[in-house]
Design a protein around this motif. Structure first.
Motif, PDB file in Angstrom:
ATOM      1  N   ASP A 207       0.854  -1.182   0.000  1.00 35.63           N
ATOM      2  CA  ASP A 207       0.000   0.000   0.000  1.00 35.63           C
ATOM      3  C   ASP A 207       0.896   1.241   0.000  1.00 35.63           C
ATOM      4  O   ASP A 207       1.663   1.456   0.943  1.00 35.63           O
ATOM      5  CB  ASP A 207      -0.886  -0.012   1.247  1.00 35.63           C
ATOM      6  CG  ASP A 207      -1.872   1.153   1.287  1.00 35.63           C
ATOM      7  OD1 ASP A 207      -1.715   2.113   0.517  1.00 35.63           O
ATOM      8  OD2 ASP A 207      -2.806   1.091   2.115  1.00 35.63           O
ATOM      9  N   PRO A 208       0.840   2.083  -1.035  1.00 36.08           N
ATOM     10  CA  PRO A 208       1.711   3.263  -1.085  1.00 36.08           C
ATOM     11  C   PRO A 208       1.436   4.258   0.042  1.00 36.08           C
ATOM     12  O   PRO A 208       2.294   5.067   0.370  1.00 36.08           O
ATOM     13  CB  PRO A 208       1.409   3.881  -2.454  1.00 36.08           C
ATOM     14  CG  PRO A 208       0.075   3.345  -2.830  1.00 36.08           C
ATOM     15  CD  PRO A 208      -0.016   1.986  -2.224  1.00 36.08           C
ATOM     16  N   ASP A 209       0.247   4.168   0.663  1.00 34.83           N
ATOM     17  CA  ASP A 209      -0.098   5.075   1.755  1.00 34.83           C
ATOM     18  C   ASP A 209       0.162   4.481   3.130  1.00 34.83           C
ATOM     19  O   ASP A 209       0.043   5.175   4.145  1.00 34.83           O
ATOM     20  CB  ASP A 209      -1.570   5.481   1.658  1.00 34.83           C
ATOM     21  CG  ASP A 209      -1.867   6.253   0.384  1.00 34.83           C
ATOM     22  OD1 ASP A 209      -1.026   7.080  -0.016  1.00 34.83           O
ATOM     23  OD2 ASP A 209      -2.934   6.022  -0.213  1.00 34.83           O
ATOM     24  N   ASP A 210       0.490   3.199   3.187  1.00 31.66           N
ATOM     25  CA  ASP A 210       0.788   2.524   4.459  1.00 31.66           C
ATOM     26  C   ASP A 210       1.678   1.336   4.152  1.00 31.66           C
ATOM     27  O   ASP A 210       1.195   0.253   3.797  1.00 31.66           O
ATOM     28  CB  ASP A 210      -0.508   2.065   5.144  1.00 31.66           C
ATOM     29  CG  ASP A 210      -0.256   1.501   6.538  1.00 31.66           C
ATOM     30  OD1 ASP A 210       0.920   1.221   6.873  1.00 31.66           O
ATOM     31  OD2 ASP A 210      -1.235   1.319   7.291  1.00 31.66           O
ATOM     32  N   THR A 211       2.969   1.509   4.297  1.00 36.04           N
ATOM     33  CA  THR A 211       3.928   0.494   3.874  1.00 36.04           C
ATOM     34  C   THR A 211       3.930  -0.754   4.749  1.00 36.04           C
ATOM     35  O   THR A 211       4.640  -1.707   4.452  1.00 36.04           O
ATOM     36  CB  THR A 211       5.346   1.089   3.829  1.00 36.04           C
ATOM     37  OG1 THR A 211       5.681   1.630   5.124  1.00 36.04           O
ATOM     38  CG2 THR A 211       5.433   2.191   2.787  1.00 36.04           C
ATOM     39  N   ASP A 212       3.146  -0.756   5.807  1.00 37.07           N
ATOM     40  CA  ASP A 212       2.983  -1.968   6.605  1.00 37.07           C
ATOM     41  C   ASP A 212       1.882  -2.872   6.047  1.00 37.07           C
ATOM     42  O   ASP A 212       1.686  -3.990   6.537  1.00 37.07           O
ATOM     43  CB  ASP A 212       2.628  -1.628   8.066  1.00 37.07           C
ATOM     44  CG  ASP A 212       3.792  -0.986   8.802  1.00 37.07           C
ATOM     45  OD1 ASP A 212       4.951  -1.320   8.480  1.00 37.07           O
ATOM     46  OD2 ASP A 212       3.539  -0.145   9.684  1.00 37.07           O
ATOM     47  N   ASN A 213       1.178  -2.380   5.033  1.00 33.88           N
ATOM     48  CA  ASN A 213       0.031  -3.097   4.485  1.00 33.88           C
ATOM     49  C   ASN A 213       0.221  -3.458   3.020  1.00 33.88           C
ATOM     50  O   ASN A 213       1.089  -2.899   2.328  1.00 33.88           O
ATOM     51  CB  ASN A 213      -1.241  -2.245   4.614  1.00 33.88           C
ATOM     52  CG  ASN A 213      -1.745  -2.143   6.032  1.00 33.88           C
ATOM     53  OD1 ASN A 213      -1.078  -2.555   6.978  1.00 33.88           O
ATOM     54  ND2 ASN A 213      -2.936  -1.594   6.195  1.00 33.88           N
ATOM     55  N   VAL A 214      -0.614  -4.382   2.557  1.00 31.48           N
ATOM     56  CA  VAL A 214      -0.761  -4.666   1.133  1.00 31.48           C
ATOM     57  C   VAL A 214      -2.196  -4.325   0.724  1.00 31.48           C
ATOM     58  O   VAL A 214      -3.102  -4.297   1.554  1.00 31.48           O
ATOM     59  CB  VAL A 214      -0.456  -6.137   0.786  1.00 31.48           C
ATOM     60  CG1 VAL A 214       1.024  -6.448   0.956  1.00 31.48           C
ATOM     61  CG2 VAL A 214      -1.325  -7.092   1.606  1.00 31.48           C
ATOM     62  N   ILE A 215      -2.388  -4.070  -0.571  1.00 32.56           N
ATOM     63  CA  ILE A 215      -3.719  -3.832  -1.117  1.00 32.56           C
ATOM     64  C   ILE A 215      -4.252  -5.148  -1.654  1.00 32.56           C
ATOM     65  O   ILE A 215      -3.629  -5.775  -2.522  1.00 32.56           O
ATOM     66  CB  ILE A 215      -3.693  -2.788  -2.247  1.00 32.56           C
ATOM     67  CG1 ILE A 215      -3.170  -1.441  -1.731  1.00 32.56           C
ATOM     68  CG2 ILE A 215      -5.087  -2.626  -2.854  1.00 32.56           C
ATOM     69  CD1 ILE A 215      -4.083  -0.770  -0.746  1.00 32.56           C
ATOM     70  N   LEU A 216      -5.395  -5.603  -1.138  1.00 31.55           N
ATOM     71  CA  LEU A 216      -5.987  -6.847  -1.602  1.00 31.55           C
ATOM     72  C   LEU A 216      -6.681  -6.617  -2.942  1.00 31.55           C
ATOM     73  O   LEU A 216      -7.393  -5.631  -3.136  1.00 31.55           O
ATOM     74  CB  LEU A 216      -6.971  -7.393  -0.571  1.00 31.55           C
ATOM     75  CG  LEU A 216      -6.399  -7.614   0.841  1.00 31.55           C
ATOM     76  CD1 LEU A 216      -7.366  -8.435   1.684  1.00 31.55           C
ATOM     77  CD2 LEU A 216      -5.037  -8.304   0.786  1.00 31.55           C
ATOM     78  N   PHE A 217      -6.476  -7.543  -3.849  1.00 35.60           N
ATOM     79  CA  PHE A 217      -6.793  -7.330  -5.259  1.00 35.60           C
ATOM     80  C   PHE A 217      -8.281  -7.106  -5.518  1.00 35.60           C
ATOM     81  O   PHE A 217      -8.671  -6.061  -6.035  1.00 35.60           O
ATOM     82  CB  PHE A 217      -6.280  -8.520  -6.070  1.00 35.60           C
ATOM     83  CG  PHE A 217      -6.269  -8.303  -7.555  1.00 35.60           C
ATOM     84  CD1 PHE A 217      -5.768  -7.131  -8.100  1.00 35.60           C
ATOM     85  CD2 PHE A 217      -6.747  -9.287  -8.414  1.00 35.60           C
ATOM     86  CE1 PHE A 217      -5.736  -6.937  -9.479  1.00 35.60           C
ATOM     87  CE2 PHE A 217      -6.724  -9.101  -9.786  1.00 35.60           C
ATOM     88  CZ  PHE A 217      -6.217  -7.931 -10.317  1.00 35.60           C
ATOM     89  N   TYR A 218      -9.122  -8.026  -5.191  1.00 35.69           N
ATOM     90  CA  TYR A 218     -10.531  -7.928  -5.561  1.00 35.69           C
ATOM     91  C   TYR A 218     -11.313  -6.948  -4.691  1.00 35.69           C
ATOM     92  O   TYR A 218     -12.245  -6.298  -5.161  1.00 35.69           O
ATOM     93  CB  TYR A 218     -11.198  -9.300  -5.532  1.00 35.69           C
ATOM     94  CG  TYR A 218     -10.650 -10.257  -6.562  1.00 35.69           C
ATOM     95  CD1 TYR A 218     -10.541  -9.875  -7.900  1.00 35.69           C
ATOM     96  CD2 TYR A 218     -10.234 -11.532  -6.214  1.00 35.69           C
ATOM     97  CE1 TYR A 218     -10.016 -10.734  -8.850  1.00 35.69           C
ATOM     98  CE2 TYR A 218      -9.719 -12.405  -7.166  1.00 35.69           C
ATOM     99  CZ  TYR A 218      -9.611 -12.003  -8.483  1.00 35.69           C
ATOM    100  OH  TYR A 218      -9.092 -12.863  -9.419  1.00 35.69           O
ATOM    101  N   THR A 219     -10.955  -6.821  -3.427  1.00 35.78           N
ATOM    102  CA  THR A 219     -11.698  -5.935  -2.532  1.00 35.78           C
ATOM    103  C   THR A 219     -11.138  -4.526  -2.483  1.00 35.78           C
ATOM    104  O   THR A 219     -11.859  -3.580  -2.149  1.00 35.78           O
ATOM    105  CB  THR A 219     -11.709  -6.492  -1.097  1.00 35.78           C
ATOM    106  OG1 THR A 219     -10.353  -6.560  -0.619  1.00 35.78           O
ATOM    107  CG2 THR A 219     -12.332  -7.879  -1.049  1.00 35.78           C
TER     108      THR A 219
END
Length: 390
Positions: A207-219
């Motif tokens: 996640d470019p706005d929170d580097t501790d996270n990933v962006i889940l594809f479908y949701t």
């Protein structure tokens, strides 16, 4: 039901007969906001039911049969159509009912032209209630939108810093020669194990706005990078080209190719299963903007192009020219089972146009190229190449 439908159709005919601008010139264009050049959306038409003459653009979703119901199959008349901003809209309060004068019924009525369902159309008429529902009446002009005709513009040709080096042997080629050139370019790359994919996805889909996270594809949900596994609401590894379409599993190569793998919510991933991609279906309860039926999956609009370009990559990268490697092909149908085919090709080509490449996709392509596999997805760099090949 037949009695109420008969009353409804008779009412439509009476209203049509009483419409004073019925014989307006076909080439007339209203002035002001909502002209033919800058049409109202359906949402704008709903907010401006003031009897003014405007142009409205929307997708044909069925025929109205009552104030709160439309028919989306088995059409039995050409008197009216319902249009919406989204092709999969089911709520009638987000539609306008368009009254079709007799001069337009054989060309645009759904009983005569059921293939028009799902097509984008532009209509000019007065914004006025039609059968106690927001509508467009007294049509003076109607035609398919530009993207539904042969006037559709191709994807603009792009240029990248890699054209003189990485893509040097592909530039200027078309058709099967382009496909072969791209295959030769992206064929040899570093292959990961399936376990190594976990850490790689934490970087590729960060996640470019929170580097501790990933962006889940479908949701599209941002989730803790470390909250992965098999539990409900964990994230796991989704094969966009379903691994059962060719039965390549999670073996190194097609089964672990980062260009084809995305982090997804566990239960949403399970719902998608090995469905092909196409428009339509029922809304998914966990993934806003996602629709599914028994044999197809329609993701949210923001990633439709991502899906298409992923499958284009897989069909070019895996050609079966090495012993033991799968040959993957795109096809214009769904419900492909375990054969090494994926669809729906015509829908994917349209999604490639409708959802252009974004910065997240470009960054992901760069990370896979520089940090992991050493190859790129050519259709992110040059989305126009899809139309050249297919």
């Amino acid at each position: 039901m037949k009695h109420s439908l008969t009353i409804f159709l008779i009412t439509m005919m009476i209203v049509s007969a009483g419409c004073q601008s019925f014989n307006a010139p076909l080439n007339s264009v209203p002035s002001g906001t909502g002209t033919w050049e800058s049409a109202f959306s359906v949402a704008q038409a709903l907010d401006n039911q003031d009897d003014s003459t405007k142009t409205v653009e929307g997708v044909i979703v069925g025929i109205p049969i009552s104030e709160t119901r439309i028919e989306s199959s088995n059409f039995d008349n050409d008197y009216a159509i319902a249009i919406a901003d989204l092709s999969n809209e089911t709520e009638t309060d987000k539609m306008v009912y368009v009254q079709l004068p007799s001069s337009y019924r054989t060309q645009f009525g759904l009983q005569t032209n059921p293939n028009l369902l799902g097509k984008s159309i532009k209509v000019t008429g007065c914004l006025s209630d039609y059968y106690a529902h927001a509508g467009v009446k007294c049509l003076s002009k109607i035609e398919l939108s530009a993207q539904e005709t042969n006037e559709e513009s191709p994807i603009k040709e792009t240029e990248t810093p890699y054209d003189d080096t990485y893509y040097k042997e592909a530039i200027g080629k078309t058709d099967s020669t382009l496909k072969q050139a791209l295959h030769d370019i992206i064929d040899d790359h570093n292959e990961l194990t399936y376990d190594e994919v976990w850490d790689a996805l934490r970087q590729t889909d960060e996640d470019p706005d929170d580097t501790d996270n990933v962006i889940l594809f479908y949701t599209g949900r941002s989730q803790d990078k470390l909250l992965n596994g098999d539990d409900v609401d964990d994230w796991n590894r989704e094969h966009v080209w379903a691994k059962s379409h060719g039965d390549f599993g999670t073996s190194m190569g097609a089964g672990t190719d980062l260009h084809n793998l995305r982090p997804t919510d566990v239960t949403v991933n399970s719902s998608r299963g090995n469905k092909d991609f196409d428009d339509g279906g029922a809304p998914h309860p966990e993934a806003d903007g996602t629709f599914a039926d028994g044999d197809s999956w329609e993701p949210r609009d923001d990633i439709k192009g991502d899906v298409a370009r992923t499958l284009f990559y897989m069909a070019v990268r895996y050609e079966g020219d090495v012993e033991g490697e799968i040959d993957l092909e795109l096809i214009d149908r769904v419900d492909n089972g375990s054969v090494p085919l994926h669809g729906n090709l015509s829908t994917l080509l349209q999604w490639n146009k409708e959802d252009p490449v974004d910065d997240f996709e470009r960054r992901r392509n760069d990370v896979i190229y520089t940090e992991y596999q050493g190859n790129r997805n050519p259709f992110i760099d040059h989305p126009e190449w899809a139309d050249e090949i297919w």
